[in-house]
Design a protein around this motif. Sequence first.
Motif, PDB file in Angstrom:
ATOM      1  N   ALA A  12       0.845  -1.206   0.000  1.00  0.00           N
ATOM      2  CA  ALA A  12       0.000   0.000   0.000  1.00  0.00           C
ATOM      3  C   ALA A  12       0.878   1.253   0.000  1.00  0.00           C
ATOM      4  O   ALA A  12       0.578   2.237  -0.685  1.00  0.00           O
ATOM      5  CB  ALA A  12      -0.930  -0.005   1.213  1.00  0.00           C
ATOM      6  N   LEU A  13       1.985   1.202   0.740  1.00  0.00           N
ATOM      7  CA  LEU A  13       2.905   2.348   0.759  1.00  0.00           C
ATOM      8  C   LEU A  13       3.564   2.530  -0.608  1.00  0.00           C
ATOM      9  O   LEU A  13       3.649   3.655  -1.126  1.00  0.00           O
ATOM     10  CB  LEU A  13       3.967   2.151   1.854  1.00  0.00           C
ATOM     11  CG  LEU A  13       5.084   3.197   1.901  1.00  0.00           C
ATOM     12  CD1 LEU A  13       4.526   4.607   2.128  1.00  0.00           C
ATOM     13  CD2 LEU A  13       6.104   2.861   3.003  1.00  0.00           C
ATOM     14  N   VAL A  14       4.002   1.418  -1.198  1.00  0.00           N
ATOM     15  CA  VAL A  14       4.659   1.484  -2.510  1.00  0.00           C
ATOM     16  C   VAL A  14       3.683   2.030  -3.565  1.00  0.00           C
ATOM     17  O   VAL A  14       4.052   2.867  -4.395  1.00  0.00           O
ATOM     18  CB  VAL A  14       5.190   0.075  -2.875  1.00  0.00           C
ATOM     19  CG1 VAL A  14       5.510  -0.040  -4.343  1.00  0.00           C
ATOM     20  CG2 VAL A  14       6.413  -0.247  -2.027  1.00  0.00           C
ATOM     21  N   ASP A  15       2.426   1.595  -3.501  1.00  0.00           N
ATOM     22  CA  ASP A  15       1.419   2.105  -4.443  1.00  0.00           C
ATOM     23  C   ASP A  15       1.269   3.619  -4.273  1.00  0.00           C
ATOM     24  O   ASP A  15       1.170   4.357  -5.258  1.00  0.00           O
ATOM     25  CB  ASP A  15       0.054   1.426  -4.209  1.00  0.00           C
ATOM     26  CG  ASP A  15       0.092  -0.051  -4.591  1.00  0.00           C
ATOM     27  OD1 ASP A  15       1.046  -0.463  -5.283  1.00  0.00           O
ATOM     28  OD2 ASP A  15      -0.821  -0.790  -4.168  1.00  0.00           O
ATOM     29  N   TYR A  16       1.285   4.063  -3.018  1.00  0.00           N
ATOM     30  CA  TYR A  16       1.160   5.496  -2.762  1.00  0.00           C
ATOM     31  C   TYR A  16       2.398   6.251  -3.269  1.00  0.00           C
ATOM     32  O   TYR A  16       2.270   7.332  -3.863  1.00  0.00           O
ATOM     33  CB  TYR A  16       0.928   5.755  -1.267  1.00  0.00           C
ATOM     34  CG  TYR A  16       0.939   7.229  -0.934  1.00  0.00           C
ATOM     35  CD1 TYR A  16       0.006   8.098  -1.503  1.00  0.00           C
ATOM     36  CD2 TYR A  16       1.884   7.765  -0.058  1.00  0.00           C
ATOM     37  CE1 TYR A  16       0.024   9.461  -1.219  1.00  0.00           C
ATOM     38  CE2 TYR A  16       1.912   9.121   0.233  1.00  0.00           C
ATOM     39  CZ  TYR A  16       0.981   9.965  -0.354  1.00  0.00           C
ATOM     40  OH  TYR A  16       1.006  11.310  -0.080  1.00  0.00           O
ATOM     41  N   LEU A  17       3.589   5.682  -3.041  1.00  0.00           N
ATOM     42  CA  LEU A  17       4.820   6.337  -3.530  1.00  0.00           C
ATOM     43  C   LEU A  17       4.717   6.582  -5.040  1.00  0.00           C
ATOM     44  O   LEU A  17       5.016   7.672  -5.529  1.00  0.00           O
ATOM     45  CB  LEU A  17       6.053   5.478  -3.225  1.00  0.00           C
ATOM     46  CG  LEU A  17       6.477   5.334  -1.756  1.00  0.00           C
ATOM     47  CD1 LEU A  17       7.663   4.368  -1.631  1.00  0.00           C
ATOM     48  CD2 LEU A  17       6.837   6.670  -1.131  1.00  0.00           C
ATOM     49  N   HIS A  18       4.276   5.562  -5.781  1.00  0.00           N
ATOM     50  CA  HIS A  18       4.137   5.694  -7.244  1.00  0.00           C
ATOM     51  C   HIS A  18       3.107   6.774  -7.589  1.00  0.00           C
ATOM     52  O   HIS A  18       3.366   7.650  -8.411  1.00  0.00           O
ATOM     53  CB  HIS A  18       3.679   4.374  -7.874  1.00  0.00           C
ATOM     54  CG  HIS A  18       4.729   3.311  -7.870  1.00  0.00           C
ATOM     55  ND1 HIS A  18       6.025   3.546  -8.249  1.00  0.00           N
ATOM     56  CD2 HIS A  18       4.685   2.001  -7.523  1.00  0.00           C
ATOM     57  CE1 HIS A  18       6.736   2.423  -8.122  1.00  0.00           C
ATOM     58  NE2 HIS A  18       5.946   1.485  -7.695  1.00  0.00           N
ATOM     59  N   ALA A  19       1.955   6.679  -6.953  1.00  0.00           N
ATOM     60  CA  ALA A  19       0.864   7.601  -7.290  1.00  0.00           C
ATOM     61  C   ALA A  19       1.276   9.043  -6.998  1.00  0.00           C
ATOM     62  O   ALA A  19       1.045   9.946  -7.806  1.00  0.00           O
ATOM     63  CB  ALA A  19      -0.393   7.225  -6.500  1.00  0.00           C
ATOM     64  N   PHE A  20       1.919   9.255  -5.858  1.00  0.00           N
ATOM     65  CA  PHE A  20       2.320  10.621  -5.481  1.00  0.00           C
ATOM     66  C   PHE A  20       3.378  11.154  -6.456  1.00  0.00           C
ATOM     67  O   PHE A  20       3.348  12.313  -6.853  1.00  0.00           O
ATOM     68  CB  PHE A  20       2.846  10.621  -4.039  1.00  0.00           C
ATOM     69  CG  PHE A  20       3.158  11.990  -3.515  1.00  0.00           C
ATOM     70  CD1 PHE A  20       2.160  12.782  -2.957  1.00  0.00           C
ATOM     71  CD2 PHE A  20       4.453  12.508  -3.579  1.00  0.00           C
ATOM     72  CE1 PHE A  20       2.444  14.063  -2.474  1.00  0.00           C
ATOM     73  CE2 PHE A  20       4.746  13.781  -3.104  1.00  0.00           C
ATOM     74  CZ  PHE A  20       3.735  14.561  -2.547  1.00  0.00           C
ATOM     75  N   GLU A  21       4.292  10.270  -6.839  1.00  0.00           N
ATOM     76  CA  GLU A  21       5.347  10.718  -7.759  1.00  0.00           C
ATOM     77  C   GLU A  21       4.749  11.112  -9.112  1.00  0.00           C
ATOM     78  O   GLU A  21       5.106  12.137  -9.687  1.00  0.00           O
ATOM     79  CB  GLU A  21       6.406   9.619  -7.948  1.00  0.00           C
ATOM     80  CG  GLU A  21       7.540  10.076  -8.856  1.00  0.00           C
ATOM     81  CD  GLU A  21       8.737   9.133  -8.865  1.00  0.00           C
ATOM     82  OE1 GLU A  21       8.655   8.052  -8.231  1.00  0.00           O
ATOM     83  OE2 GLU A  21       9.745   9.478  -9.498  1.00  0.00           O
ATOM     84  N   GLN A  22       3.815  10.279  -9.592  1.00  0.00           N
ATOM     85  CA  GLN A  22       3.187  10.593 -10.888  1.00  0.00           C
ATOM     86  C   GLN A  22       2.427  11.913 -10.835  1.00  0.00           C
ATOM     87  O   GLN A  22       2.514  12.735 -11.745  1.00  0.00           O
ATOM     88  CB  GLN A  22       2.245   9.456 -11.298  1.00  0.00           C
ATOM     89  CG  GLN A  22       3.043   8.368 -11.972  1.00  0.00           C
ATOM     90  CD  GLN A  22       2.220   7.155 -12.325  1.00  0.00           C
ATOM     91  OE1 GLN A  22       1.049   7.057 -11.981  1.00  0.00           O
ATOM     92  NE2 GLN A  22       2.840   6.234 -13.026  1.00  0.00           N
ATOM     93  N   GLN A  23       1.738  12.083  -9.727  1.00  0.00           N
ATOM     94  CA  GLN A  23       0.936  13.302  -9.543  1.00  0.00           C
ATOM     95  C   GLN A  23       1.834  14.552  -9.558  1.00  0.00           C
ATOM     96  O   GLN A  23       1.397  15.616  -9.967  1.00  0.00           O
ATOM     97  CB  GLN A  23       0.243  13.167  -8.189  1.00  0.00           C
ATOM     98  CG  GLN A  23      -0.955  14.038  -7.977  1.00  0.00           C
ATOM     99  CD  GLN A  23      -1.416  13.896  -6.517  1.00  0.00           C
ATOM    100  OE1 GLN A  23      -1.242  12.839  -5.892  1.00  0.00           O
ATOM    101  NE2 GLN A  23      -1.974  14.959  -5.967  1.00  0.00           N
ATOM    102  N   HIS A  24       3.083  14.410  -9.116  1.00  0.00           N
ATOM    103  CA  HIS A  24       3.969  15.578  -9.003  1.00  0.00           C
ATOM    104  C   HIS A  24       5.106  15.562 -10.016  1.00  0.00           C
ATOM    105  O   HIS A  24       6.099  16.267  -9.836  1.00  0.00           O
ATOM    106  CB  HIS A  24       4.508  15.689  -7.576  1.00  0.00           C
ATOM    107  CG  HIS A  24       3.430  16.002  -6.588  1.00  0.00           C
ATOM    108  ND1 HIS A  24       2.688  15.029  -5.963  1.00  0.00           N
ATOM    109  CD2 HIS A  24       2.921  17.183  -6.160  1.00  0.00           C
ATOM    110  CE1 HIS A  24       1.796  15.596  -5.165  1.00  0.00           C
ATOM    111  NE2 HIS A  24       1.911  16.903  -5.268  1.00  0.00           N
ATOM    112  N   ALA A  25       4.965  14.752 -11.048  1.00  0.00           N
ATOM    113  CA  ALA A  25       6.053  14.650 -12.041  1.00  0.00           C
ATOM    114  C   ALA A  25       6.137  15.933 -12.870  1.00  0.00           C
ATOM    115  O   ALA A  25       5.132  16.608 -13.081  1.00  0.00           O
ATOM    116  CB  ALA A  25       5.802  13.455 -12.947  1.00  0.00           C
TER     117      ALA A  25
END
Length: 369
Positions: free
Chosen positions: A356-369
């Motif tokens: 769940a943390l790894v999924d969030y890391l990806h999602a947050f990074e994409q959102q702020h790319a």
Amino acid sequence: MNRPYNFSAGPAAIPAEVLEQAAAEMLDWHGSGMGVMEMSHRGKEFISIYEQAEADLRELLAVPANFKILFMQGGGLAENAIVPLNLSHAATVDFVLTGSWSQKSFKEAGKYAAQAHVSASAEDSNFTAIPPAASWDLSRGASYVHLCTNETIHGVEFHELPDLKALGSDAPLVIDFSSHVASRPVDWSRVGLAFGGAQKNIGPAGLTIVIVREDLLGHALPACPSAFNYKTVADNQSMYNTPPTWGIYMAGLTFQWLKRQREGGLTGIAAMEQRNIAKAELLYRSIDQSQLYLNKVAPNCRSRMNIPFFLRNEALNDAFLAGAKERGLLQLKGHKSVGGMRASIYNAMPLAGVQALVDYLHAFEQQHA
Ligand code: PMP
């Protein structure tokens, strides 16, 4: 009940099964008419809880018969004084400094031992590496050599304990294993004494576990308080003073939980270790592959339990933490001395929580790319 994932460094998450059992037994333990907190530590009910907890810990960690298991109070920081009060009969005690916790131990030991000596320090690398054992300057005739085998703040772990004899030292090895106790097996042939607070991998704060080789008992300095004299504690089955009864009970429930764990044909601590390796690999891989996150620790000594990481754009820190909380990912803020983030993924953290943390890391990074 669907609880959020809790990444606190300690006091830390406790397995839900353990909390549920404690809740069910809160008012009446096994038909005794008493809750565990209300029992005399000398009554047969509590003695049975204590004996089972001790036996289970001995079995789980494969503690040899010539080691005593002590259930004490005071936490890891008190042990920084209690260890030298008990063991520093010779002039010098040696320290390998690998982060904040070994630094604290070193400073405290200097109050009691005639000389506290730094055998090696990783300060030059900002505590992102462990100095190779062959380079340590070990004193002749030292009372003991102290290591913190998992540095909770810097995220640095010894994946193998040093063989002090092979390095030319006859001193016993003292390890502070507060933040990775019960996450992996311990090679007792290399250890004289291990201590750790319970509040990360074992249960609530208030219980301190000390596992000590018998030949190290009985050498305390005259000023050592009786309640902290390992021999006195051992001779009285940890009941010279009132032990932390609730902590021992909760630890006992956790030990039972650990014994039930299964992973790839393994059980107990071996199963936990496999799961902890898988969890840590998943998280480090995701940090290393990203453009946003960074972990600075050398790969050969990265902790499986405490994973500090930084956002390359620190202006995003608050948004990262707020978004995590919204998703039910709690207590990810890094230690104030280091900054950034820290994910503590002790035994009670399931692989699904790390996913769940790894999924969030990806999602947050994409959102702020
Ligand atoms: N040693 C280590 C490795 C720790 O992580 C901690 C607590 N975070 C301590 C010692 C100190 O423990 P306590 O606060 O129980 O004294």
